[in-house]
Design a protein around this motif. Structure first.
Motif, mmCIF file in Angstrom:
data_model
loop_
_atom_site.group_PDB
_atom_site.id
_atom_site.type_symbol
_atom_site.label_atom_id
_atom_site.label_comp_id
_atom_site.label_asym_id
_atom_site.label_seq_id
_atom_site.Cartn_x
_atom_site.Cartn_y
_atom_site.Cartn_z
ATOM 1 N N ASP A 60 43.131 35.077 37.677
ATOM 2 C CA ASP A 60 43.795 36.230 38.600
ATOM 3 C C ASP A 60 43.389 35.821 39.957
ATOM 4 N N LEU A 61 43.931 36.345 40.873
ATOM 5 C CA LEU A 61 43.796 36.056 42.165
ATOM 6 C C LEU A 61 42.397 36.029 42.548
ATOM 7 N N PHE A 62 41.500 36.926 42.212
ATOM 8 C CA PHE A 62 40.094 36.867 42.633
ATOM 9 C C PHE A 62 39.610 35.594 42.148
ATOM 10 N N GLY A 63 39.829 35.337 40.511
ATOM 11 C CA GLY A 63 39.298 34.169 40.202
ATOM 12 C C GLY A 63 39.771 32.976 40.772
ATOM 13 N N VAL A 64 40.849 32.740 41.176
ATOM 14 C CA VAL A 64 41.514 31.642 42.064
ATOM 15 C C VAL A 64 40.647 31.518 43.173
ATOM 16 N N VAL A 65 40.324 32.583 43.957
ATOM 17 C CA VAL A 65 39.436 32.137 45.328
ATOM 18 C C VAL A 65 38.120 31.796 45.002
ATOM 19 N N VAL A 66 37.454 32.618 43.672
ATOM 20 C CA VAL A 66 36.221 32.167 43.348
ATOM 21 C C VAL A 66 36.008 30.806 43.080
ATOM 22 N N LEU A 67 36.985 30.199 42.335
ATOM 23 C CA LEU A 67 36.993 28.863 42.034
ATOM 24 C C LEU A 67 37.141 27.949 43.254
ATOM 25 N N ALA A 68 38.088 28.314 44.214
ATOM 26 C CA ALA A 68 38.291 27.473 45.302
ATOM 27 C C ALA A 68 36.749 27.566 46.058
#
Lengths: 214, 214, 214
Positions: free
Chosen positions: C35-43
């Protein structure tokens, strides 16, 4: 350093332990689509990972392998050597298991001793000793995308052997026994438990699901 | 400590939060071929991992559980207890989810507060508060060889609830509101959002591939 | 800062590198149920992970992104932007690969330079430079539950290109060449090797099992 200096023997034991862990780390990559760089990283992580986590948590920075790069050299060399040799022939697994049990015992005591020197309490010294002994292998398994071997019944007593040996070491230190005896008795405890567990198949129970499917 | 000392209540809340996280961490190992040592490690990592990463990044070393080993004791005890009890019967999941939401809210505020005390700026305090709340669970899922639950839609608002609560806490602190009010309002925000998300199924969008197969 | 100040160019190059890594990190989450949170963490992890590990091992704490939160802002922004844009259209992969090679070269030299400033020896500066360049991507792949791309033959020379460039940089520094020349030659080395490896399919050998099935 001369041959009458105990630092010589510590140096040899330490680098023997690093070399054994590096070989074990590199071997774990066999047949796993990992290239030469990956093999060396896995050797380094297995050999130096536990001590790195210990130093970072204690605040003992720069970590030990930055202060003394010879650890990195030994681990890299044995990682590369394993890559070259083990492509041709299978390694003697029994010998390796024995050497690894020695490395586990040695690093666990070294980790517990360093923790006491940084004024960790006794329970924390046992925990950090165990981390020094087993965390490198956990990080290696995570990098290889596997459930850590040390959490699994198949490995039999491994972390438990480290923890009990560290407990004996710390207890003897707290009781005031002079070095090197606490370390020697702790190492023998870990080594003996680990080898007995391999021989007689001792293992911890596994966490099954509460309601098995009917 | 006496009952009129606010430190008593902080102690109780903190150890309640640690206990709940340890139970959640141990339960995640059920039916996953993990032995007793692995279960205790997963309990410890879930309960203490986020705060450890926060302390290491801040340079607040030795990390909190080395300075106060009672956190390790509580997490170990509840990890072991879960192993023993949950082999026989299934845990009350609704109750656990409620307790976990409380733990998330409590640790997020504690993390944001410690970050401000170490002179992190407001945005970083929000980030480190969120890390304190959710990173332990991420490391647990990585050790269990799973895509972290907190990245997935199925968990509904979790990290987002922590982040918004931390934002409220930091904003109220920056505006000069006296403690404990910023922490109380921040906790209520996180707890309210989390429980509302569970109740009404709120979740963040998922990153689908750009060109779906035709 | 004015346009005659070299700090302006350093700032632009650094944030360009962070942005490119953040885009690469976010793209890795596409179609993976994150999800969006995961995407930002991965970035964030991809862009800031390597430097964080370097700082923690050196004891250079608080780590760089706590001292200067603009790195977090840039990575978050580009992570979010990728989520929004790449849901609709596929990114230009060739351009991204080129930009990523630049980021790798830039961060590796920055990491090696910081390590020398913290009095690491030359071999360790090469190792920590390489870690700065590649470790963020390794942590991202671990979080996504994949064998790290950088360990695999398919990526061709990546970490090796970083390591050799860092070696050139450190050697020129030890030989006394004035900055910025060591960094420029090191960057060109890494960039050239990486692009040549992509163009001509250079890769390291893979660790096959010793006894192939017959």
């Amino acid at each position: 350093m001369t041959f009458s200096d105990p630092a010589v023997y510590t140096f040899i034991l330490e680098h023997f332990g690093v070399a054994v862990s590096a070989v074990a780390g590199a071997l774990a990559a066999r047949g796993r689509r990992v290239d030469l760089f990956g093999v060396v990283v896995l050797a380094l992580v297995t050999a130096l990972g536990g001590g790195t986590i210990r130093d970072v948590c204690l605040g003992a920075t720069p970590v030990f392998w930055i202060q003394d790069p010879r650890y990195v050299a030994t681990a890299t060399l044995f990682g590369l050597g394993t890559f070259i040799v083990a492509r041709r022939r299978d390694p003697p697994m029994n010998l390796l298991e024995l050497a690894d049990a020695f490395g586990l015992a040695f690093f666990t005591m070294a980790g517990a001793r360093k923790s006491l020197a940084f004024e960790a309490g006794p329970a924390i010294a046992v925990a950090l000793g165990t981390i020094t002994g087993v965390a490198g292998g956990i990080v290696r398994d995570v990098l290889l995308n596997e459930l850590p071997l040390v959490f699994r019944k198949e490995i039999r007593l491994y972390a438990t052997a480290a923890m009990l040996g560290a407990g004996v070491f710390v207890a003897l230190r707290v009781l005031g026994l002079a070095e090197p005896w606490p370390a020697v008795v702790g190492m023998v405890t870990t080594l003996g438990l680990r080898l007995a567990a391999i021989r007689w198949d001792w293992a911890l129970p596994v966490f099954e699901a509460g309601n098995p499917p009917r």
